[in-house]
Design an enzyme around this catalytic site. Structure first.
Site, mmCIF file in Angstrom:
data_model
loop_
_atom_site.group_PDB
_atom_site.id
_atom_site.type_symbol
_atom_site.label_atom_id
_atom_site.label_comp_id
_atom_site.label_asym_id
_atom_site.label_seq_id
_atom_site.Cartn_x
_atom_site.Cartn_y
_atom_site.Cartn_z
ATOM 1 N N GLU A 41 0.853 -1.188 0.000
ATOM 2 C CA GLU A 41 0.000 0.000 0.000
ATOM 3 C C GLU A 41 0.887 1.236 0.000
ATOM 4 O O GLU A 41 1.911 1.287 0.691
ATOM 5 C CB GLU A 41 -0.895 0.036 1.240
ATOM 6 C CG GLU A 41 -1.542 1.413 1.384
ATOM 7 C CD GLU A 41 -2.856 1.426 2.121
ATOM 8 O OE1 GLU A 41 -3.024 0.623 3.021
ATOM 9 O OE2 GLU A 41 -3.712 2.265 1.766
ATOM 10 N N CYS A 237 -6.803 1.583 1.932
ATOM 11 C CA CYS A 237 -7.722 2.729 1.871
ATOM 12 C C CYS A 237 -7.482 3.601 0.641
ATOM 13 O O CYS A 237 -8.407 4.298 0.207
ATOM 14 C CB CYS A 237 -7.615 3.563 3.139
ATOM 15 S SG CYS A 237 -8.240 2.713 4.580
ATOM 16 N N ASN A 371 -12.141 -2.563 -0.875
ATOM 17 C CA ASN A 371 -11.125 -2.850 0.134
ATOM 18 C C ASN A 371 -11.791 -3.302 1.426
ATOM 19 O O ASN A 371 -12.235 -4.427 1.521
ATOM 20 C CB ASN A 371 -10.234 -1.610 0.348
ATOM 21 C CG ASN A 371 -9.265 -1.788 1.499
ATOM 22 O OD1 ASN A 371 -8.659 -2.840 1.619
ATOM 23 N ND2 ASN A 371 -9.122 -0.796 2.352
ATOM 24 N N GLU A 372 -11.919 -2.392 2.364
ATOM 25 C CA GLU A 372 -12.444 -2.744 3.679
ATOM 26 C C GLU A 372 -13.872 -2.246 3.754
ATOM 27 O O GLU A 372 -14.155 -1.324 4.509
ATOM 28 C CB GLU A 372 -11.603 -1.981 4.697
ATOM 29 C CG GLU A 372 -10.970 -2.800 5.732
ATOM 30 C CD GLU A 372 -10.046 -1.975 6.607
ATOM 31 O OE1 GLU A 372 -10.217 -0.746 6.746
ATOM 32 O OE2 GLU A 372 -9.148 -2.589 7.163
#
Ligand code: AHR
Length: 663
Positions: A41, A237, A371-372
């Site tokens: 990331e 993120c 993603n999350e």
């Protein structure tokens, strides 16, 4: 007296014997080649200022503050009708109006422009002389903290003589090393001509695999040395963005580097106590480079794309996200990405890949969507991606998300949803304390075997207080990972997170690999990952400690263990973490050695330990904690009796072991 004191000594240092039984006759689930991998990331200056070897910050003047990172002097103007449509800004250098004055620019680099004596650096610039006159640019590497002769450590001139934009290139070889230098570019005297400059770039010539738009060799090598099976990118993120505008858009990161627009990096302001207002993504390390890197380090690429939800931590309101009926461009991004990676060179995106230097497909097999993410908003959108992807690319495996928590309401809601939608894998995230890791040794033992597979996509043990990458956290990760391995039928991928951090520019810790501009070091957590990846074997072997999975349960004296066989080498590999503060004895019993006379004739043990559980590696002492391997003295190995070979191991407190045995 002697016996009595020996007895007391033993009682004090050794707990009751533990027996680990490994059934070699019953190889179980295959360990997936993707089992242990990397999650990249762009956080902590992992890309620009980190892995991406570009040394010039804001090289195309595209930061919102166009001259951020630069000091301009003399007659400098910013223009915006440059040759690159998606990066249109450039700078005009004109006479300062007096023979004593100069016009030019200095770049501060990422935490300084760091160069080494005798190393070669490639400087390039797009330039033109609007009046068509011959002009000279002087390019220097300077040590601004020094004076006199040693101030300028490398210099060369570039003659710009064309009214058309052209790329000019020189190599600089500094005479001195400098940690916090600068790049200086200015009009050489006489300066009665005007020169336009754009995309000023400085790379070490010696990059990973020698690529010109390359990666820092020491950092990429550490990735390769880990022997990763999967490489997830570009984040986290940043995939989602603080808002939809700042989400990661892969199409902006392919094609000529000069024409890639800059994107805001959400990590520059996410934590106000670690504010980095100069943190942007140049896109120079883009999706082509990620695919290429995956190939070169032998890992399956796993790109993650936006599902149309801006980061849900920062955007509670529905209006921040893409309405369900407007998702098509996002779905197209996913479909086009597969074409970019795998498509025939006659296809639009396949042709672009070929034009960038890779006509062969990258053989993409996995794609993450979201993603999350959490809430009904996620499945509501994901379903449309699944439909479109299945219709066009039925073989591509889709990775969904179980949200930001390792358990709880959202987690319990999302897993069945992922199963309902037919996701192939579910990405779980857990940044948790030591107590959690100690308690989760059998997390996967009772997972639904008929649903999606597990991708432990982001995890790390976060120690208490000010302890971050300390040894004990790594030890508990190692202990926890025995549970991943024992459950390799359902756990198909696992990646520690985050991967990289610049010591001067981190936002999040712990991280796996740390660096400054000239050196890097692996943490103990890195070595844990490496030991698992290098010793993953081919199949799980059933292993029990006194009849139960060795998962640090009550009565198991803090021992965690797993076992695999490597059918290619014939090795039985046993991993054991002694998380207790006691020395322990462990009888490792390899049972089921059926063939008569099938003796174990070779063995080795690798240990990862540290005399101080709170210690970690550092730039100053990068090898404080390193694994140590030794071959066991096989002359002491007992005979196989009734199909069982026994190795009596003595386990030091707080130590991770990888034993290997072979006949
Ligand atoms: O790894 C840091 C962040 O943690 C990731 O961006 C995100 O997925 C998670 O919240």
């Amino acid at each position: 007296m002697l016996l009595a004191s020996l007895g007391v000594g033993l009682a004090m240092s050794l707990s009751a014997a533990n027996v680990l039984t490994v059934n070699t006759a019953k190889p179980g689930a295959p360990i997936q080649p993707t089992m242990y991998g990397l999650f990249f990331e762009d956080i902590n200056y992992a890309a620009d200022g980190g892995l991406y070897a570009e040394m010039v910050k804001n090289r195309s003047f595209e930061f919102p503050q166009n001259l951020q990172g630069w000091t301009a002097f003399g007659n400098v103007t910013l223009k915006d009708d440059g040759p690159f449509e998606r990066a249109p800004h450039y700078v005009r250098l004109a006479s300062a109006g007096h023979r004593e004055k100069h016009t030019g620019l200095e770049n501060e680099g990422f935490f300084g422009v760091t160069y080494k004596k005798g190393e070669k650096y490639r400087f390039s610039v797009w330039a033109r002389s609007p009046q068509g006159k011959s002009a000279k640019l002087r390019v220097e590497l300077v040590n601004t903290a020094s004076m006199g002769e040693s101030h300028v450590n490398a210099k060369k001139h570039i003659t710009v003589d064309s009214p058309e934009w052209k790329k000019y290139e020189i190599t600089l070889t500094p005479e001195e090393t400098c940690a916090k230098g600068r790049l200086r570019v200015f009009l050489a005297k006489p300066d009665d001509v005007t020169v336009d400059v754009e995309h000023l770039s400085l790379f070490p010539v010696d990059t990973w695999q020698g690529h010109e738009n390359g990666l820092r060799k020491d950092l990429a090598q550490k990735l390769a040395d880990l022997k990763p099976g999967v490489f997830r990118f570009p984040g986290g993120c940043i995939v989602e963005g603080t808002d939809l505008d700042s989400r990661y858009q892969w199409k902006n990161t392919v094609g000529p580097v000069e024409n890639r627009p800059v994107n805001e990096n959400r990590w520059h302001y996410t934590f106000p106590h670690r504010l980095y207002p100069d943190y942007y993504q140049s896109g120079g390390l883009g999706f082509y480079e990620y695919f290429l890197l995956s190939e070169e380090i032998g890992a399956e690429p796993l790109p993650v794309l936006s599902v149309g939800l801006a980061c849900q931590f920062q955007n509670g309101e529905e209006s921040a996200h893409v309405p369900v009926d407007s998702l098509q461009p996002y779905i197209d991004d996913a479909l086009d990405l597969i074409e970019f990676a795998n498509g025939d060179t006659s296809s639009t995106w396949g042709a672009l890949r070929a034009s960038m230097g890779h006509p062969e497909p990258f053989n993409l097999k996995f794609i993450g969507i979201g993603n999350e993410q959490w809430g009904h908003e996620y499945p509501e959108r994901l379903v449309h991606f699944v439909k479109a992807l299945r219709a066009k690319y039925p073989d591509i495996k889709i990775v969904g998300s179980s949200g930001p928590d390792s358990e709880g309401e959202q987690f319990d809601y999302l897993w069945p949803e992922m199963k309902r939608l037919g996701a192939d894998l579910v990405d779980e995230h857990f940044y948790r304390p030591e107590s959690w890791f100690l308690a989760q040794g059998n997390r996967y033992d009772n997972y639904d075997r008929k649903g999606p597979k597990v991708f432990a996509g982001e995890y790390a043990c976060h120690g208490k207080g000010k302890k971050w990458n300390h040894f004990n956290a790594a030890l508990l990760e190692a202990a926890f990972m025995t549970g991943l391995e024992r459950n390799a039928d359902i756990v198909h991928m696992a990646t520690y997170a985050p991967l990289f951090a610049h010591v001067e520019g981190w936002q999040w810790r712990p991280d796996m690999i740390w660096y400054d501009n000239s050196a890097s070091f692996p943490t103990a957590s890195y070595y844990v990952q490496q030991l698992y990846a290098a010793n993953k074997g081919t199949n799980v072997l059933p292993a029990t400690l006194d009849g139960k999975p060795a998962a640090g349960n009550d009565g198991q004296n803090g021992l965690f263990a797993s076992a695999v066989v490597d059918k290619n080498t014939g090795e039985y590999i046993v991993k054991v973490a002694n998380t207790s503060a006691e020395e322990q004895t462990l009888d490792i019993k390899l049972s089921g050695l059926k063939k008569k006379g099938q003796e174990i004739t070779w063995g080795s043990v690798t240990t990862l330990s540290c005399d101080d559980p709170d210690a970690d590696n550092s730039l100053e002492n990068p090898s404080r904690i390193v694994p140590e391997e030794k071959v066991l003295d096989a002359s002491g190995f007992g005979k196989v009796e009734k199909g069982v070979f026994t190795y009596p191991a003595k386990l030091a407190p707080g130590t991770f072991y990888v034993f290997k045995f072979k006949s």
